[in-house]
Motif scaffolding. Sequence first.
Motif, PDB file in Angstrom:
ATOM      1  N   LYS A  84      -6.109  16.063   0.142  1.00  0.00           N
ATOM      2  CA  LYS A  84      -7.004  16.348  -0.986  1.00  0.00           C
ATOM      3  C   LYS A  84      -6.607  15.530  -2.213  1.00  0.00           C
ATOM      4  O   LYS A  84      -7.467  14.961  -2.896  1.00  0.00           O
ATOM      5  CB  LYS A  84      -6.965  17.846  -1.301  1.00  0.00           C
ATOM      6  CG  LYS A  84      -7.940  18.272  -2.390  1.00  0.00           C
ATOM      7  CD  LYS A  84      -7.887  19.790  -2.604  1.00  0.00           C
ATOM      8  CE  LYS A  84      -8.862  20.206  -3.704  1.00  0.00           C
ATOM      9  NZ  LYS A  84      -8.812  21.680  -3.930  1.00  0.00           N
ATOM     10  N   THR A  85      -5.303  15.449  -2.481  1.00  0.00           N
ATOM     11  CA  THR A  85      -4.822  14.675  -3.630  1.00  0.00           C
ATOM     12  C   THR A  85      -5.191  13.203  -3.498  1.00  0.00           C
ATOM     13  O   THR A  85      -5.677  12.580  -4.449  1.00  0.00           O
ATOM     14  CB  THR A  85      -3.290  14.814  -3.757  1.00  0.00           C
ATOM     15  OG1 THR A  85      -2.961  16.180  -4.002  1.00  0.00           O
ATOM     16  CG2 THR A  85      -2.757  13.960  -4.893  1.00  0.00           C
ATOM     17  N   GLN A 126      -8.941  12.684  -3.987  1.00  0.00           N
ATOM     18  CA  GLN A 126      -9.326  12.786  -5.396  1.00  0.00           C
ATOM     19  C   GLN A 126      -9.030  11.502  -6.161  1.00  0.00           C
ATOM     20  O   GLN A 126      -9.646  11.237  -7.197  1.00  0.00           O
ATOM     21  CB  GLN A 126      -8.605  13.965  -6.049  1.00  0.00           C
ATOM     22  CG  GLN A 126      -9.141  15.327  -5.601  1.00  0.00           C
ATOM     23  CD  GLN A 126      -8.288  16.479  -6.095  1.00  0.00           C
ATOM     24  OE1 GLN A 126      -7.131  16.297  -6.494  1.00  0.00           O
ATOM     25  NE2 GLN A 126      -8.843  17.681  -6.056  1.00  0.00           N
ATOM     26  N   LYS A 127      -8.084  10.713  -5.659  1.00  0.00           N
ATOM     27  CA  LYS A 127      -7.741   9.432  -6.289  1.00  0.00           C
ATOM     28  C   LYS A 127      -8.550   8.274  -5.707  1.00  0.00           C
ATOM     29  O   LYS A 127      -8.268   7.108  -5.982  1.00  0.00           O
ATOM     30  CB  LYS A 127      -6.243   9.153  -6.124  1.00  0.00           C
ATOM     31  CG  LYS A 127      -5.342  10.144  -6.856  1.00  0.00           C
ATOM     32  CD  LYS A 127      -5.534  10.061  -8.370  1.00  0.00           C
ATOM     33  CE  LYS A 127      -4.598  11.018  -9.091  1.00  0.00           C
ATOM     34  NZ  LYS A 127      -4.760  10.929 -10.571  1.00  0.00           N
TER      35      LYS A 127
END
Length: 622
Positions: free
Chosen positions: A264-265, A268-269
């Motif tokens: 997810k991280t 998101q980037k």
Amino acid sequence: MYLDQDFEQLSTERPTTSGRDPEQVLHEVFGYETFRPLQGDIIREVSEGRDALVLMPTGGGKSLCYQVPALVRSGTAIVISPLIALMQDQVAALKELGVKAAFLNSTMDFEQARATEYALMTGELDLLYCAPERLIQPRTIELLHSASIALFAIDEAHCVSQWGHDFRSDYLQLSMLAEAFPGIPRIALTATADERTRKEIAERLSLTKAKHFVSGFDRPNIQYRIAPKTNANKQLLDFIKAEHEGDCGIVYCLSRNKVDATAKTLAQKGYTALPYHAGLPAEQRSHHQERFLREDGVIIVATIAFGMGIDKPDVRFVAHLDLPKSLEAYYQETGRAGRDGKPSTAWMVYGLQDVIKLRQMLEGSQGNDQFKRVERQKLDAMLGLCEVTSCRRQVLLRYFGDELDEPCGNCDTCLNPPETWDGTVAVQKALSCVFRTGQRFGVTYLIDVLRGSENERILQSGHHQVSTYGIGTELSVSEWKSVFRQLVANGYLRADPDGYGALQLTEQCRPLLKGKHTIELRKDPAVKKTSSRASGGRASSPVKDQITDQAGWEALRACRKALANKQGVPPYVIFHDTTLFGMLERKPRTLEELAEVSGVGAAKLEKYGEIFLETIAGLEPA
């Protein structure tokens, strides 16, 4: 068991060879001129009907060691492979080469399975892939007895080892092949096995008389780097952004929750990052794996459930956010990078909590004393690699019985040699603090005591009055964490097996506490951004960094992608990047010239030759 009468009536009498020699098969089918080291010897051994046990690093060309003999010998080669999900792509790649290949597994319906069985019985197949659990079924064994078998290839043979990281109980029953099919050669292959595991593979698969072929374990194109864990997600993002923007990679995490959070991280980037673990629905796992294999720039974030048998050649990095349990696991997982031989990175961050967690898991496991002793040795070897101040590659290879005469020049400890310092006094303070506080506290609390923190917990416990209170102000919190990490890693402290994270003294620390021994500690390097592509290591530049004609490169890749989409296979199944690069360099104008490019075999030349020649012709200036 019942077998259809039409199967039973088929003749299985055939000569033992097809009349083609291995070099001819290599050139005509696979498009290569020469064998890699050991490949020729292994292939001749099996082609002539003898057994073999093969240890060869990932990307070293293991599959050719049974695929070539399968085409040299008459009959069908039976390939035992542990992952059903990957068989389809392996078979698709062989079909692209004009090889008659199929798989037989539980995903097929009755008619598909029957058609495949009939193709086996009538001698229409060169290779048949089969999962171990399918192979050991009585009906499958009876089916094989009625067919003409060229050889048995047992891939990922380390799965037979009960000491190994990928143990599969179905593999234990494969020893029956020796008795059930005498005279048919068997070849067992793996990329990961120390001496103990090699011996176990030979014994459990009844290959004690087989010739062993042990290739060097070195993967010089992989740069090994291990750093202290501070902020794992930020460190990972900085690493990818600085060195592998747009590249395909694998990120390994210990838990499913961490896999989901990390994916997810990254997403998101702006990265195409997909989770993969056993807690996801099978359909979603399959879809994510397919995207990883067939698309460019996909990052898979996974537990160790992902990766065995992955053939994708252009994985540019493998990152570990948690410490693997053993060097076997680490070598196997990092080996999924750079199968095409081009520069790649094995990057890992690890910290004290990783060590504590793994030691607690080990001591709390249900294994007997012998199992725990072996697992401790494996974990100690893994920690040794993390804390070493000399060449990491030499340490890694030595574990597998391989030697590198000189430091590699392409690992972090070679490129940026770590400093060491006399940590004797600091270690005595740390060990004494553990003792004075009753061996009941974790590292954060112990550091607070050493640095004289006045927090309420310390004041209430009375530990502000112990002799070690406030005697460690000369070191920062991160420096003390490094001291404790190295003490746990080297066995001077152990984690409380009850799972509360308390550190306890071991007998090994007694000479240090009494001042009879001194100790050198590794000084953690200052965090700085470096690029593996400009590190001065011995690996050459990646393919894409060597390209001067970017438009031509993109045109060839677009041509390959269109063909791959049409065929429903990953792009590398059509041609590897290195083959496209060869086309771009040579710019062949005829089929004869195209056939000289490495990786262009007869079947692919016939299928795709004109299409690629047309694309190449379009690159010429008007």
